[in-house]
Scaffold this active site. Structure first.
Site, mmCIF file in Angstrom:
data_model
loop_
_atom_site.group_PDB
_atom_site.id
_atom_site.type_symbol
_atom_site.label_atom_id
_atom_site.label_comp_id
_atom_site.label_asym_id
_atom_site.label_seq_id
_atom_site.Cartn_x
_atom_site.Cartn_y
_atom_site.Cartn_z
ATOM 1 N N ASP A 69 -0.148 4.926 1.275
ATOM 2 C CA ASP A 69 -0.312 5.810 2.435
ATOM 3 C C ASP A 69 -0.055 5.058 3.741
ATOM 4 O O ASP A 69 -0.651 4.009 3.999
ATOM 5 C CB ASP A 69 -1.739 6.377 2.455
ATOM 6 C CG ASP A 69 -2.010 7.225 1.227
ATOM 7 O OD1 ASP A 69 -1.583 8.379 1.214
ATOM 8 O OD2 ASP A 69 -2.636 6.699 0.281
ATOM 9 N N ASP B 49 0.871 -1.169 0.000
ATOM 10 C CA ASP B 49 0.000 0.000 0.000
ATOM 11 C C ASP B 49 0.918 1.231 0.000
ATOM 12 O O ASP B 49 2.114 1.123 0.277
ATOM 13 C CB ASP B 49 -0.888 -0.035 1.244
ATOM 14 C CG ASP B 49 -1.821 1.150 1.324
ATOM 15 O OD1 ASP B 49 -2.329 1.568 0.280
ATOM 16 O OD2 ASP B 49 -2.023 1.658 2.442
#
Length: 504
Positions: free
Chosen positions: A117, A115
């Site tokens: 963020d 991922d």
């Protein structure tokens, strides 16, 4: 009881009465019938005597139990005056370690997914404040919130990760492993709700299934920037591993952040896409894992999407949307050979876990919490709490509710007060409002900890902690853990030597 005692002189006199061989009651000249009545009375009084003796024995035994626990409590308080050397000598937990819920062989992992963020990119305190201010402005201007909202200041010390927001009642909740609201873990704004107010709103401290549907889990958390991440990615590439980026953020946001990190560490801001075999943005997780949406190739120059079918992933290309089903069909990557790193337990890790991928949770606050748990003062309070909890448990077990005397109530109150002091001391070492992220004030797993155990095969504070392990490492789950493997249980036996030596 007093009436029983008044019968004792009569009982004594009857014991001295003599009877003839014919069964005639000689002392009063009574007939056989009268003798039978008196004999019945003798048996009844004897039963009363037995009850009295049993009651007195039980009372004496209860007092002995209370006295024994009182002596142990007094000895424990004397041992609490200083930290035992055995506690100081206990090994420390590694704040940058990888903690294993389910065994993982890194030599079998061929594909690493990330991922963006809060996993690859961590945000600084300045950015936290900027996002907060922009959100306030949007709420006031677009949703017509009161102007007073503009005066609010961001306070990073108030929340912790793993809380739940009740959309109906506007409360912020900390739940334990079983879905119950923690006694001091319910806030309406900055007002901490009392137990009576919690019951008034929810009827009970336990959150039922229907109530849980309106709760939103707050699993994201802003953290300070970290270095050396790119080294980890390059080592994986050198080892022949495949890398992909799967994020809900739009491309321009990811590109700006990755360029900033590359330029800050290497002086070159144009090569971040070379690190990844596949880059997918605006993936719409967690829907990505269950939908059948097609992939679209994104034109970074024109900011447009192509509607031609995507049947292969090309380097240096950016893809939007898509689904796990299409992703696996195109890449031919098998579930168990893929590990995915994410910080959000529901959006990032629940879907991959159910799909057969291996999962790694990134929990930035883990380092700070472990450092606190490593401190002697925390371990000291934890050991005290366990000792007092043990004594309270024994007191409850040996004294039934129907026989709880003033001595019992006095000892119970003192033990409970000392236990509450230890609990409050531990809570204030973490977060003054909600305490530790992974534990409740009573030392039970929080709901957040439960979900980590459920959806993460391994967890650590940041991806680059894998630099400390060879890509061929076998990561084993401890066989003796009851909760998360980074927790250290401080045994009350550390105090036993000092307690025994101080007992009279």
């Amino acid at each position: 009881m007093a009436s029983f005692r008044r019968l004792l002189p009569l009982c004594s006199s009857l014991r001295g009465t003599r009877f003839s061989s014919s069964g005639v009651y000689e002392r009063f000249g009574a007939n056989v019938c009268g003798y039978s009545k008196f004999t019945s009375s003798v048996h009844t009084i004897s039963k009363f005597e037995e009850k009295i003796k049993r009651a007195e024995a039980d009372a004496s035994e209860d007092n002995d139990d209370i006295d024994n626990i009182r002596r142990e409590f007094d000895a424990a308080k004397r041992s609490f005056l200083e930290i035992p050397e055995a506690l100081k000598a206990m090994p420390k937990t590694n704040p940058e370690g990888i903690y294993v819920n389910r065994g993982l062989r890194l030599d079998l992992i061929q594909v690493y997914g990330f991922d963006y963020d809060f996993t690859l990119a961590h945000y600084s305190a300045n950015l936290q404040n900027l996002i907060y201010d922009l959100a306030k402005e949007h709420m006031v201007k677009e949703f017509k919130y009161p102007e007073v909202c503009m005066s609010f200041k961001y306070d990073p010390s108030f929340p912790i990760r793993g809380l739940y927001y009740d959309r109906e009642h506007g409360c912020l909740l900390k739940l334990d492993f079983f879905g119950s609201i923690e006694e001091e873990g319910c806030f309406y704004g900055r007002h901490q709700l009392s137990e009576e107010e919690i019951v008034e709103i929810y009827g009970t401290r336990h959150i039922g299934r229907d109530q849980a549907r309106r709760l939103v889990g707050l699993m994201d958390f802003f953290c300070f920037s970290e270095g050396q991440l790119l080294q980890f990615l390059r080592i994986l590439k050198e080892k022949g591993k495949r890398l992909f980026l799967l994020t809900n953020s739009p491309y321009y946001f990811v590109d700006g952040g990755m360029q900033f990190m590359l330029e800050d560490s290497t002086g070159n801001s144009d090569s971040w896409k070379e690190l990844f075999d596949v880059v997918i943005a605006k993936a719409n997780k967690p829907g990505f894992y269950t939908s059948e949406h097609p992939f679209r190739c994104y034109d970074t120059e024109k900011d447009t999407l192509a509607f031609t079918k995507v049947d292969t992933f090309l380097k240096d290309k950016i893809y939007y949307h898509g689904s796990l089903k299409s992703f696996l069909q195109i890449t031919k990557w098998k579930g168990p050979e893929v590990i995915y790193f994410g910080d959000h337990l529901f959006s990032d890790l629940r879907g991959p876990s159910k799909a057969g991928w291996r999962t790694a949770a990134i929990i930035h606050e883990l380092e700070d919490e472990i450092r606190i748990q490593n401190e002697d003062r925390y371990r000291f309070e934890q050991a005290k709490f366990h000792i007092l909890q043990e004594l309270l448990g024994r007191l409850h077990a040996v004294i039934p509710s129907s026989k709880r005397s003033e001595a019992y109530k006095l000892l119970f109150g003192e033990l409970n007060e000392e236990r509450q002091k230890a609990r409050s001391m531990m809570k204030r070492m973490f977060n003054t409002s909600f305490g530790a992220t992974f534990l409740t004030d009573k030392g039970q797993e929080s709901a957040f900890a439960y979900h980590i155990h459920q959806y993460a095969d391994v967890y650590t504070s940041k991806p680059e902690n894998f630099l400390f392990y060879s890509p061929e490492t076998w990561l084993h789950a401890p066989c003796d853990i009851k909760i998360l493997p980074h927790h250290v249980k401080i045994p009350s036996s550390l105090f036993k030597t000092s307690r025994c030596s101080s007992m009279p």
